[in-house]
Design an enzyme around this catalytic site. Structure first.
Site, PDB file in Angstrom:
ATOM      1  CD  GLU A 171      -2.703   1.194   2.552  1.00 15.69           C
ATOM      2  OE1 GLU A 171      -3.726   1.898   2.561  1.00 15.69           O
ATOM      3  OE2 GLU A 171      -2.344   0.501   3.530  1.00 15.69           O
ATOM      4  CE  LYS A 216      -7.258   1.753   3.480  1.00 17.60           C
ATOM      5  NZ  LYS A 216      -5.983   2.227   4.074  1.00 17.60           N
ATOM      6  CB  CYS A 265      -4.974  -1.243   3.887  1.00 14.52           C
ATOM      7  SG  CYS A 265      -4.156  -1.174   5.518  1.00 14.52           S
TER       8      CYS A 265
END
Length: 386
Positions: free
Chosen positions: A118, A195, A232
């Protein structure tokens, strides 16, 4: 201190042996995967470059109606190279140089698909809540310097590269996003994923910089399988993993940046559970090392102000739909993990366990639709006999 342990596997191998070690590994990892015979030149490059190199093979049953669909997929975990006080362009260039070396080693290992961690081009500075200089790392997903840099490498190595960056959306008011760019093995941008879930816990102050994705759960058809990217914090949301599976993903990468004091007990569970529940391969990728920033910041938890996030514990691994998984990379150092896998295993596990057949989407669709309604009432049955 926990950060002096190289890996859980290292402790097991040093303390157990023989049948006892084999049985513990069977319980923890599903089965003892065959190690790949990686080229001597690749191992020499890893030793010279001071990064760990490991490789494992996931197999599937031989079928009479489908040929094997063998793919080599890899992940890279790495520390930042220069101090966070160095000029932005210098920091990024140093990381480019480091990762390019590791990608070249992956190519020597015949890797077809590789995913980076990330926000791989920068320190994970979102703990600071400062806008400068960290916003200067943001760039266009389609036409930024990092994408151009990786396009050349993707074409050179015939490799799909997944590049998680801090995106600047210049077409929509310079808004920032946490984005993964998917670059084909021919060097063109297939698309991007963002995300879906943003943490607001401890030092993870990411909503100061960007908000939740507006792109849904895209899956990208490549020459080496259908790819999803669950960035994530989204790994904590089972429904997030599920949506990539519903869209047909066979390989789901989870590029992350997370620290030991917050999430390490969860790390080995979440991506592996997602692989089982959704009958696809998952790739858990975490950065490594401790990053120190110029100015102190606080966590709103009563602790004294500090200049570092904590230890990013690496431990990247690959999990399969049959519940097997690789050992993790080191908690302390850079690493390249290669997995050879047969995508036919995804359907074989679906046939064996029937998890998709028994998914009962209509049941949960109704429950979720009611739960999303402002006047939702939980389905609780009370005992009025007392």
């Amino acid at each position: 201190m926990g950060d002096v342990i190289k890996s859980v596997e290292d402790v097991l191998n040093n303390r157990l042996e023989g049948n006892e070690l084999s049985e513990v590994k069977r319980i923890l990892y599903g089965k003892d995967l065959e190690k790949l015979d990686l080229p001597t030149e690749a191992r020499a490059e890893a030793e010279k470059g001071s990064f760990e190199l490991a490789g494992y093979r996931f197999t599937a049953l031989t079928e009479s109606t489908r040929p094997p669909r063998v793919v080599r997929a890899a992940v890279i975990q790495n520390q930042i190279v220069l101090p966070t006080t160095a000029p932005v362009a210098d920091q990024r260039q140093a990381i480019w140089n480091r990762v390019a070396e590791m990608i070249a080693t992956a190519a020597r290992c015949r890797v077809n698909v590789i995913c980076l961690q990330e926000a791989w081009t920068m320190p994970f500075a979102f703990c600071t809540r400062e806008k400068q200089p960290w916003c200067e790392f943001a760039e266009s997903a389609e036409d930024g310097p990092t994408t151009h840099f990786l396009q050349d490498l993707a074409a050179k190595h015939n490799m799909v590269i997944i590049s998680p960056i801090l995106e600047r959306d210049e077409a929509h008011g310079d808004v920032l996003w946490n984005t993964a760019v998917i670059i084909s093995n021919h060097g063109h941008v297939i698309g991007k994923s963002r995300k879906n879930h943003i943490p607001r816990v401890g030092d993870f102050n990411e909503s100061t910089y960007y908000m939740e994705s507006n792109l849904g759960h895209p899956v990208f058809q490549t020459e080496f399988g259908k790819i999803g990217v669950n960035i994530c914090y989204g790994r904590h949301m089972p429904q997030n993993w599920m949506a990539y599976g519903l869209n047909g993903a066979e390989l789901v990468f989870n590029p992350s940046a997370t620290v030991g004091t917050l999430s390490e007990p969860m790390w080995g569970i979440e991506a592996r559970n997602a692989a089982i529940a959704n009958s696809y391969f998952t790739f858990a990728i975490n950065r490594v090392g401790t990053e120190t920033f110029p100015n102190e910041f606080t966590s709103a938890d009563g602790r004294p102000a500090h200049r570092d996030f904590g230890h990013f514990y690496g431990s990247s691994y690959v999990a399969a739909p049959d519940a097997s998984r690789t050992p993790g990379l080191s908690r302390l150092s850079d690493g390249l993990l290669v997995a050879e896998l047969d995508l036919n295993l995804c359907r074989q596990v679906r046939d064996r366990w029937g998890l998709r057949m028994n998914q009962r989407l209509e049941l949960y669709a109704d429950t979720l639709a009611r739960a999303a309604n402002p006047d939702f009432q939980p389905q609780v049955v009370y005992d009025y006999s007392g």
